[in-house]
Design a protein around this motif. Structure first.
Motif, PDB file in Angstrom:
ATOM      1  N   GLU A 163      -4.576 -11.796  14.619  1.00  0.00           N
ATOM      2  CA  GLU A 163      -4.533 -10.436  14.100  1.00  0.00           C
ATOM      3  C   GLU A 163      -5.334  -9.456  14.950  1.00  0.00           C
ATOM      4  O   GLU A 163      -4.994  -8.275  15.020  1.00  0.00           O
ATOM      5  CB  GLU A 163      -5.062 -10.415  12.665  1.00  0.00           C
ATOM      6  CG  GLU A 163      -4.140 -11.122  11.684  1.00  0.00           C
ATOM      7  CD  GLU A 163      -4.721 -11.177  10.284  1.00  0.00           C
ATOM      8  OE1 GLU A 163      -5.916 -10.853  10.130  1.00  0.00           O
ATOM      9  OE2 GLU A 163      -3.986 -11.532   9.356  1.00  0.00           O
ATOM     10  N   ALA A 178       5.438 -13.345   8.676  1.00  0.00           N
ATOM     11  CA  ALA A 178       4.770 -14.285   9.564  1.00  0.00           C
ATOM     12  C   ALA A 178       5.788 -15.070  10.365  1.00  0.00           C
ATOM     13  O   ALA A 178       6.745 -15.599   9.826  1.00  0.00           O
ATOM     14  CB  ALA A 178       3.906 -15.241   8.757  1.00  0.00           C
ATOM     15  N   SER A 238       1.810 -11.858   3.976  1.00  0.00           N
ATOM     16  CA  SER A 238       2.177 -12.931   4.893  1.00  0.00           C
ATOM     17  C   SER A 238       3.643 -12.916   5.249  1.00  0.00           C
ATOM     18  O   SER A 238       4.100 -13.717   6.026  1.00  0.00           O
ATOM     19  CB  SER A 238       1.863 -14.279   4.235  1.00  0.00           C
ATOM     20  OG  SER A 238       2.677 -14.447   3.089  1.00  0.00           O
ATOM     21  N   GLU A 247      -8.631 -20.090   9.467  1.00  0.00           N
ATOM     22  CA  GLU A 247      -9.100 -18.719   9.287  1.00  0.00           C
ATOM     23  C   GLU A 247      -9.435 -18.085  10.640  1.00  0.00           C
ATOM     24  O   GLU A 247      -9.158 -16.906  10.877  1.00  0.00           O
ATOM     25  CB  GLU A 247     -10.304 -18.711   8.349  1.00  0.00           C
ATOM     26  CG  GLU A 247      -9.905 -19.021   6.908  1.00  0.00           C
ATOM     27  CD  GLU A 247     -11.098 -19.225   5.988  1.00  0.00           C
ATOM     28  OE1 GLU A 247     -12.223 -19.401   6.507  1.00  0.00           O
ATOM     29  OE2 GLU A 247     -10.906 -19.214   4.763  1.00  0.00           O
ATOM     30  N   ARG A 295       3.054 -13.261  14.185  1.00  0.00           N
ATOM     31  CA  ARG A 295       2.324 -13.098  12.933  1.00  0.00           C
ATOM     32  C   ARG A 295       2.107 -14.473  12.336  1.00  0.00           C
ATOM     33  O   ARG A 295       2.867 -15.399  12.586  1.00  0.00           O
ATOM     34  CB  ARG A 295       3.094 -12.196  11.965  1.00  0.00           C
ATOM     35  CG  ARG A 295       3.306 -10.786  12.489  1.00  0.00           C
ATOM     36  CD  ARG A 295       3.874  -9.893  11.393  1.00  0.00           C
ATOM     37  NE  ARG A 295       4.065  -8.547  11.888  1.00  0.00           N
ATOM     38  CZ  ARG A 295       5.205  -8.104  12.398  1.00  0.00           C
ATOM     39  NH1 ARG A 295       6.248  -8.912  12.467  1.00  0.00           N
ATOM     40  NH2 ARG A 295       5.309  -6.872  12.831  1.00  0.00           N
ATOM     41  N   ILE A 296       1.101 -14.612  11.527  1.00  0.00           N
ATOM     42  CA  ILE A 296       0.740 -15.941  11.040  1.00  0.00           C
ATOM     43  C   ILE A 296       0.333 -15.875   9.580  1.00  0.00           C
ATOM     44  O   ILE A 296      -0.247 -14.887   9.129  1.00  0.00           O
ATOM     45  CB  ILE A 296      -0.394 -16.534  11.907  1.00  0.00           C
ATOM     46  CG1 ILE A 296      -0.551 -18.027  11.633  1.00  0.00           C
ATOM     47  CG2 ILE A 296      -1.703 -15.789  11.700  1.00  0.00           C
ATOM     48  CD1 ILE A 296      -1.309 -18.753  12.724  1.00  0.00           C
ATOM     49  N   ALA A 297       0.678 -16.904   8.834  1.00  0.00           N
ATOM     50  CA  ALA A 297       0.227 -17.073   7.455  1.00  0.00           C
ATOM     51  C   ALA A 297      -0.383 -18.456   7.338  1.00  0.00           C
ATOM     52  O   ALA A 297       0.119 -19.417   7.927  1.00  0.00           O
ATOM     53  CB  ALA A 297       1.393 -16.927   6.482  1.00  0.00           C
ATOM     54  N   ILE A 298      -1.468 -18.561   6.584  1.00  0.00           N
ATOM     55  CA  ILE A 298      -2.172 -19.839   6.489  1.00  0.00           C
ATOM     56  C   ILE A 298      -2.209 -20.317   5.045  1.00  0.00           C
ATOM     57  O   ILE A 298      -2.214 -19.535   4.098  1.00  0.00           O
ATOM     58  CB  ILE A 298      -3.599 -19.743   7.059  1.00  0.00           C
ATOM     59  CG1 ILE A 298      -4.437 -18.720   6.292  1.00  0.00           C
ATOM     60  CG2 ILE A 298      -3.557 -19.400   8.538  1.00  0.00           C
ATOM     61  CD1 ILE A 298      -5.900 -18.684   6.719  1.00  0.00           C
ATOM     62  N   GLN A 336      -6.147 -17.197  12.276  1.00  0.00           N
ATOM     63  CA  GLN A 336      -5.580 -15.973  11.715  1.00  0.00           C
ATOM     64  C   GLN A 336      -6.280 -14.743  12.280  1.00  0.00           C
ATOM     65  O   GLN A 336      -5.635 -13.754  12.643  1.00  0.00           O
ATOM     66  CB  GLN A 336      -5.688 -15.999  10.194  1.00  0.00           C
ATOM     67  CG  GLN A 336      -4.933 -14.861   9.513  1.00  0.00           C
ATOM     68  CD  GLN A 336      -4.981 -14.980   8.007  1.00  0.00           C
ATOM     69  OE1 GLN A 336      -6.049 -15.191   7.428  1.00  0.00           O
ATOM     70  NE2 GLN A 336      -3.842 -14.850   7.363  1.00  0.00           N
ATOM     71  N   ARG A 337      -7.600 -14.797  12.390  1.00  0.00           N
ATOM     72  CA  ARG A 337      -8.341 -13.658  12.931  1.00  0.00           C
ATOM     73  C   ARG A 337      -7.991 -13.408  14.392  1.00  0.00           C
ATOM     74  O   ARG A 337      -7.837 -12.266  14.824  1.00  0.00           O
ATOM     75  CB  ARG A 337      -9.842 -13.901  12.795  1.00  0.00           C
ATOM     76  CG  ARG A 337     -10.363 -13.771  11.371  1.00  0.00           C
ATOM     77  CD  ARG A 337     -11.822 -14.168  11.301  1.00  0.00           C
ATOM     78  NE  ARG A 337     -12.612 -13.444  12.273  1.00  0.00           N
ATOM     79  CZ  ARG A 337     -13.725 -13.920  12.825  1.00  0.00           C
ATOM     80  NH1 ARG A 337     -14.146 -15.128  12.515  1.00  0.00           N
ATOM     81  NH2 ARG A 337     -14.405 -13.196  13.679  1.00  0.00           N
ATOM     82  N   LEU A 391      -4.286 -17.262   1.752  1.00  0.00           N
ATOM     83  CA  LEU A 391      -3.989 -16.028   2.459  1.00  0.00           C
ATOM     84  C   LEU A 391      -4.899 -14.920   1.965  1.00  0.00           C
ATOM     85  O   LEU A 391      -5.218 -14.837   0.783  1.00  0.00           O
ATOM     86  CB  LEU A 391      -2.537 -15.615   2.203  1.00  0.00           C
ATOM     87  CG  LEU A 391      -1.481 -16.369   2.987  1.00  0.00           C
ATOM     88  CD1 LEU A 391      -0.122 -16.026   2.425  1.00  0.00           C
ATOM     89  CD2 LEU A 391      -1.548 -15.998   4.455  1.00  0.00           C
TER      90      LEU A 391
END
Length: 689
Positions: free
Chosen positions: A402, A550, A547, A395, A456-459, A398-399, A541
């Motif tokens: 972004e 990503a 996402s 998390e 870009r990223i997706a978790i 991701q922050r 997500l």
């Protein structure tokens, strides 16, 4: 490097006696030893460990020698078995007539290879000792002299051992001194060209025969009945005893015969080649369990043109527009899954489920959704594991991605090449806005904060969205983008980031309590983790942030998932910490560490492993890694990686030091999570803005 052999090498280091055998493992030795044997002309196998306290030979060693010898014989090689008089009876019980005249063996037989399996070797004072440090020189013929002479003559030598006092373990002499009980007294000084460490030496022999099987493309392992027959024959006719319990019973180092058979079958599972889901051929794939993971796996496979057969113990309702090749409800049957090229098992299907054993007996590979999804993943993968902190790290990552300037930097990082075209993709976006007035450009960039960023990223991952679901969302989002790569869907405002920050801080006190308990009070870890689970939602997500486009997928991966991987290979792997958790399943902390290490076992030289330097259980894993290793530390600077000092976050990624205000990365309550997230972001090309 061969992923199936790497998996076998890790498996045989399972440590039932808790000797820290994994500390002796040198990566890739199993494959190299097996490849060498394929070029052999004649092989001498040396074995036999006499136990003076029981006045009998032990069960570990001769059976393994029989397994390796039989495999080599099936490959057309001439095999000799060499031992001393005290151990001759146990080999004869296996139907083998051993060579006892070791002094003339090399000159008379002229072998190309020597293999030692559980044979004691001399320590630095010239004495021979058992694993407890007791001197057994009077009962140990100096067969290690064969290996010293073989080295002088240029023969290829292989040693298999499980405690550091065996022939061949001179290759890991320093590790034995520092990591094995009684190491300074027992450490063998006789080295071999290839050194195979195993939890039980017989298992090391299984591993060597399994590696040969992978290389030649056929199963050279014995069946379960042959293993049980060997163990019983050594005891009943050869007078052998268990080397640990000293009892005359068909066990090995206090390990039951059934457990040895289970190890054999686990190795056999690695021999079965996995189908290539990207090969262009339409496969029929069984889906075992149709919960969230099974549904996502089915959709992904059908998207890639494969057929799926869905089997579940409950009722099955297909999600439109999914079309299945067949559906089975109310239980799993081998008849329904017969003919599948592979079967993807959902997490809810136990490892010991009868259907898994039946599929294995039919030669059908059973794999996890993580393994299948990683084969089909076109994006770079980041995988994070640890006893606690996986979700928070992702998390935070991701922050950071972004909310910071993530235009590609010039710093070297392991996944820039995998993000092919990301730098050039950013140029059209910049030029498309170049003719806007400055205030309009600012407004547009505020409304669409990620349009300007190629990263870009997706978790997802453990307790969150499965990899297959992340991939499907990514594909769906890509279909909503135009030819120029511009997103057709409006992004949320930057205010969502503040909400995410608030969400991240929820339950902070519980995390602090859990973090403190990790090293200070391991016994309370489960309770702390339970408290954490109540205050924090599952990793997933943020639904407000699609996402789809990503460039990078980041996954939290548990030890349970790592147990079954074979080919999984993330571009960046992170191990945050190892506490005393899941010991009911893994048995010991050493075993837990070994399983965690599977996250990087397939990484190559251009891929990166991030380790927590402050965790003494994690730091030594750097010696097992083939690629680039970086460290994180909240206590001291590191040569390569990230550390905290004086309220600033320091990094050394590309050979130069960088320093940033730690506050701009987010909450530093959990420094190892923050450091890992920031370092991964930097490796992905994100520069703090």
């Amino acid at each position: 490097m061969n992923p199936r052999i790497s998996s076998i090498e890790n498996l045989i280091a399972r440590d039932p006696a808790g000797r820290n055998v994994f500390g002796l493992l040198i990566p890739d030795q199993l494959r190299l030893a097996a490849q060498s044997l394929r070029l052999a002309r004649r092989v001498g196998i040396v074995t036999g460990f006499y136990v003076p306290a029981a006045e009998a030979p032990e069960t570990d060693g001769p059976h393994g020698a029989h397994v390796v010898g039989a495999a080599l014989t099936r490959l057309g090689l001439h095999v000799d078995y060499v031992t001393d008089e005290r151990n001759a009876g146990v080999l004869r019980a296996l139907g083998i007539e051993p060579i006892l005249d070791a002094d003339s063996y090399l000159a008379g037989a002229r072998p190309s290879h020597l293999v030692s399996i559980e044979r004691v070797g001399r320590a630095r004072d010239g004495r021979y000792r058992d694993m407890r440090g007791r001197d057994i020189t009077a009962a140990a013929a100096p067969l290690d002299s064969l290996f010293l002479a073989a080295s002088d003559e240029g023969l290829t030598t292989i040693g298999i051992g499980d405690g550091g006092n065996e022939i061949g373990m001179g290759r890991v002499f320093a590790a034995t001194l520092s990591q094995i009980a009684h190491g300074p007294e027992i450490a063998c000084v006789v080295s071999t060209d290839y050194c195979i460490a195993a939890g039980v030496s017989n298992w090391g022999a299984y591993g060597l025969a399994g590696a040969l099987s992978v290389l030649v493309g056929r199963d050279l392992l014995p069946d379960a009945a042959a293993v049980l027959e060997d163990l019983r024959a050594m005891v009943d006719r050869g007078g052998a005893v268990d080397g640990v319990t000293l009892r005359r019973e068909p066990t090995v180092d206090s390990v039951s015969a059934d457990e040895s058979v289970r190890m054999l079958e686990e190795i056999r599972r690695q021999i079965i080649p996995l189908p290539d889901f990207r090969g262009g051929r339409t496969l029929t794939v069984g889906i075992l369990g149709y919960g969230e993971t099974g549904r996502a796996a089915a959709r992904l496979l059908v998207y890639h043109g494969h057929k799926v057969r869905i089997s579940d113990e409950g009722p099955v309702t297909l999600d439109p527009p999914l079309v299945a090749d067949g559906v089975e409800s109310g239980g799993h049957s081998i008849e329904f899954l017969h003919g599948c090229d592979a079967v993807v098992a959902s997490p809810g299907v136990p490892a010991d489920a009868p259907i898994r054993a039946a599929l294995h007996a039919c030669g059908t590979p059973v794999i996890s959704e993580l393994e299948m999804g990683s084969q089909l993943c076109p994006f770079p993968l980041v995988a994070v594991t640890g006893t606690i902190g996986k979700r928070t790290t992702l998390e935070m990552l991701q922050r950071i991605v972004e909310n910071h300037d993530n235009r590609p930097s010039e710093a070297a990082h392991p996944i820039r090449d995998a993000r092919a075209g990301s730098e050039s993709d950013s140029e059209p976006r910049a030029s498309a806005r170049a003719d806007l007035p400055s205030e309009k450009r600012t407004e547009a960039e505020h409304a669409h904060p990620r349009l300007k960023t190629p990263v870009r990223i997706a978790i997802g991952g453990n307790r969150g969205l499965p990899l297959s679901e992340l991939l499907m969302r990514s594909y769906q989002e890509a279909s909503r983008c135009g030819a120029d790569g511009e997103r057709r869907q409006k992004w949320p405002s930057a205010g969502a980031g503040a909400e995410a920050s608030t969400r991240l801080s929820d339950g902070g006190s519980a995390r602090a309590e859990a973090r403190g308990s990790l090293h200070d009070a391991p016994g309370s870890l489960a309770e702390a983790r339970g408290s954490l689970a109540e205050t924090r939602g599952p990793l997933a997500l943020d639904d407000r942030r699609p996402s789809g486009s990503a460039t990078i997928l980041a996954l939290a991966v548990s030890s349970f998932q790592l147990e079954s991987i074979v080919r999984f290979r993330p571009q960046i792997a992170v191990i945050l910490n190892v506490g005393e958790a899941h010991l009911d399943r893994h048995g010991s902390v050493a075993e837990y560490v070994r399983i965690k290490s599977r996250i990087f076992m397939n990484q190559q030289a251009d891929q990166c492993l991030i380790l927590n330097y402050d965790d003494p259980r994690v730091r030594p894993l750097s010696r097992k890694h083939r690629g680039q290793t970086m460290f994180i530390s909240a206590k001291q600077p590191v040569d390569r990686g990230a550390w905290l000092e004086g309220g600033r976050l320091h990094m050394n990624v590309a050979g130069r030091d960088e320093s940033f205000d730690a506050a701009r990365f987010g909450d530093a309550t959990f420094p190892e999570d923050l450091l890992a997230a920031a370092l991964v972001a930097r490796l992905c090309g994100v520069t703090p803005g």
